[in-house]
Design an enzyme around this catalytic site. Structure first.
Site, mmCIF file in Angstrom:
data_model
loop_
_atom_site.group_PDB
_atom_site.id
_atom_site.type_symbol
_atom_site.label_atom_id
_atom_site.label_comp_id
_atom_site.label_asym_id
_atom_site.label_seq_id
_atom_site.Cartn_x
_atom_site.Cartn_y
_atom_site.Cartn_z
ATOM 1 N N HIS A 130 15.622 -3.185 -28.752
ATOM 2 C CA HIS A 130 15.497 -4.649 -28.880
ATOM 3 C C HIS A 130 14.118 -5.078 -29.399
ATOM 4 O O HIS A 130 13.931 -6.250 -29.718
ATOM 5 C CB HIS A 130 15.755 -5.344 -27.542
ATOM 6 C CG HIS A 130 17.151 -5.177 -27.029
ATOM 7 N ND1 HIS A 130 18.266 -5.510 -27.779
ATOM 8 C CD2 HIS A 130 17.635 -4.711 -25.841
ATOM 9 C CE1 HIS A 130 19.362 -5.248 -27.069
ATOM 10 N NE2 HIS A 130 19.004 -4.759 -25.903
ATOM 11 N N ASP A 167 24.653 1.782 -27.668
ATOM 12 C CA ASP A 167 24.344 0.966 -26.483
ATOM 13 C C ASP A 167 25.300 -0.233 -26.439
ATOM 14 O O ASP A 167 25.796 -0.677 -27.472
ATOM 15 C CB ASP A 167 22.902 0.482 -26.609
ATOM 16 C CG ASP A 167 22.348 -0.144 -25.336
ATOM 17 O OD1 ASP A 167 21.650 0.559 -24.588
ATOM 18 O OD2 ASP A 167 22.611 -1.345 -25.104
ATOM 19 N N HIS A 169 24.576 -3.186 -25.917
ATOM 20 C CA HIS A 169 23.912 -4.352 -26.515
ATOM 21 C C HIS A 169 23.576 -4.077 -27.979
ATOM 22 O O HIS A 169 23.212 -2.952 -28.326
ATOM 23 C CB HIS A 169 22.618 -4.663 -25.764
ATOM 24 C CG HIS A 169 22.819 -4.901 -24.294
ATOM 25 N ND1 HIS A 169 22.577 -3.924 -23.350
ATOM 26 C CD2 HIS A 169 23.270 -5.993 -23.633
ATOM 27 C CE1 HIS A 169 22.860 -4.420 -22.140
ATOM 28 N NE2 HIS A 169 23.285 -5.670 -22.283
ATOM 29 N N ASP A 248 25.134 2.042 -21.311
ATOM 30 C CA ASP A 248 25.558 0.876 -20.528
ATOM 31 C C ASP A 248 26.915 0.325 -20.968
ATOM 32 O O ASP A 248 27.381 -0.673 -20.418
ATOM 33 C CB ASP A 248 24.486 -0.226 -20.544
ATOM 34 C CG ASP A 248 23.827 -0.392 -21.893
ATOM 35 O OD1 ASP A 248 24.302 0.209 -22.878
ATOM 36 O OD2 ASP A 248 22.825 -1.134 -21.979
HETATM 37 ZN ZN LIG Z 1 21.781 -1.984 -23.463
#
Ligand SMILES: [Zn+2]
Length: 311
Positions: A130, A167, A169, A248
């Site tokens: 991120h 991931d 995200h 995740d």
């Molecule tokens: Zn994540």
């Protein structure tokens, strides 16, 4: 040839406070499970070095790196926990952890390119995907995978590398850094309309973004990967593959609502390894991103590392 495993005790010194899901115990859970499962003997452990300054500048602006260093050094000299953004904060141990995490990714890249290891996994934190060119975000300070990929291109002279991100995200920071850099192909899956609420519209033609609806399970995710990632990866013929390995999307992880299991991570890793074997001399460097259910994280990393190590 071996699978190198990079980590460092300093990566446990970064702590964002009681109850924060991105916690030092994540690395303990991974270590314990690798030992308990006997997988430890299939990997070669290395201590992550501190990252070189020049390497950070390949993925981040020099102003951002200088300001981050100044703030983290000041926090390292004190005792406070300081917030950088709503999700990301630093304690005195953060500065060293940040340097070890990026240092691991770069050292693993060199080890694989020099033929000292076939592939590598970096059990490091803080995670990186991120972190944009100029901002901390979502538990991330430095984009470890982007730094390593640019090291392979700018320092080691490769001309094509792939980044794979599974991931839950969207890897918005990596996209921010590498969109438009045609030397890099980034393929990813992530849960649609989950933090950081980006990725629906790719920022460059070198991005293959696959948003996945909540509650999607492994078989459907595999079909999406097969249809969207594989033709692009095969056509791109990467000379090396980097993985943003977040776990995740596991069904036991309540950070997202996807339904992957260890067998899915095993399958994804096999597909990536197949591409690496056909086009990249087997060269893979995988870096830990998310994964917050400690038991599911440990089992999933083991499934991933087992495939990398070919055991
Ligand atoms: Zn994540």
């Amino acid at each position: 040839m071996t699978t190198a495993f990079y980590s460092h005790p300093d990566c446990r010194g970064h702590d964002m406070g009681d109850g924060h899901p991105e916690c030092p115990q994540r690395l303990d859970a991974i270590d314990d499970y690798l030992l308990a499962s006997g997988l430890d003997i299939a990997i070669e452990r290395h201590e992550a070095p501190l990252v070189a300054w020049d390497d950070l500048g390949h993925a981040h602006s020099s102003r951002y790196v200088a300001e981050l260093r100044e703030r983290l050094e000041a926090i390292a000299a004190g005792s406070d926990l300081r917030a950088f953004d709503p999700d990301t904060s630093a304690n005195p141990g953060t500065w060293k952890a940040v340097q070890r995490a990026a240092g691991a990714a770069v050292a693993a890249t060199d080890a694989v390119l020099d033929g000292r290891a076939e592939n590598a996994f970096c059990a490091v934190r803080p995670p990186g995907h991120h972190a944009t060119r100029d901002e901390t975000m979502g538990f991330c300070f430095i984009n470890n995978v982007a730094v390593a990929a640019r090291h392979a291109l700018d320092v080691r002279g490769l001309s094509r590398v792939a980044i794979v991100d599974f991931d839950v995200h969207h890897g918005n920071g990596t996209e921010d850094i590498i969109a438009g850099d045609e030397r890099v192909l980034m393929v990813s899956i992530f849960q649609d309309r989950l933090y950081p609420f980006s990725g629906g519209v790719p920022m460059g033609t070198n991005m293959v973004n696959v948003p996945v609806p909540p509650y999607t399970r492994g078989p459907e995710v595999r079909e999406m990967i097969e249809a969207n990632w594989m033709p692009r990866l095969e056509a791109f013929r990467p000379q090396m593959i980097f993985i943003s390995a977040g776990f995740d999307a596991h069904r036991e992880d309540d950070m997202g609502q996807l339904g992957l299991q260890e067998s899915d991570y095993e399958w994804i890793t096999q597909r990536i390894k197949g591409v690496a074997d056909r086009h990249s001399k087997g060269r893979i460097v995988s870096c830990l991103e998310g994964g917050y259910s400690l038991a599911a994280l440990a089992r999933s990393v083991a499934a991933h590392v087992r495939v990398l190590a070919g055991v």
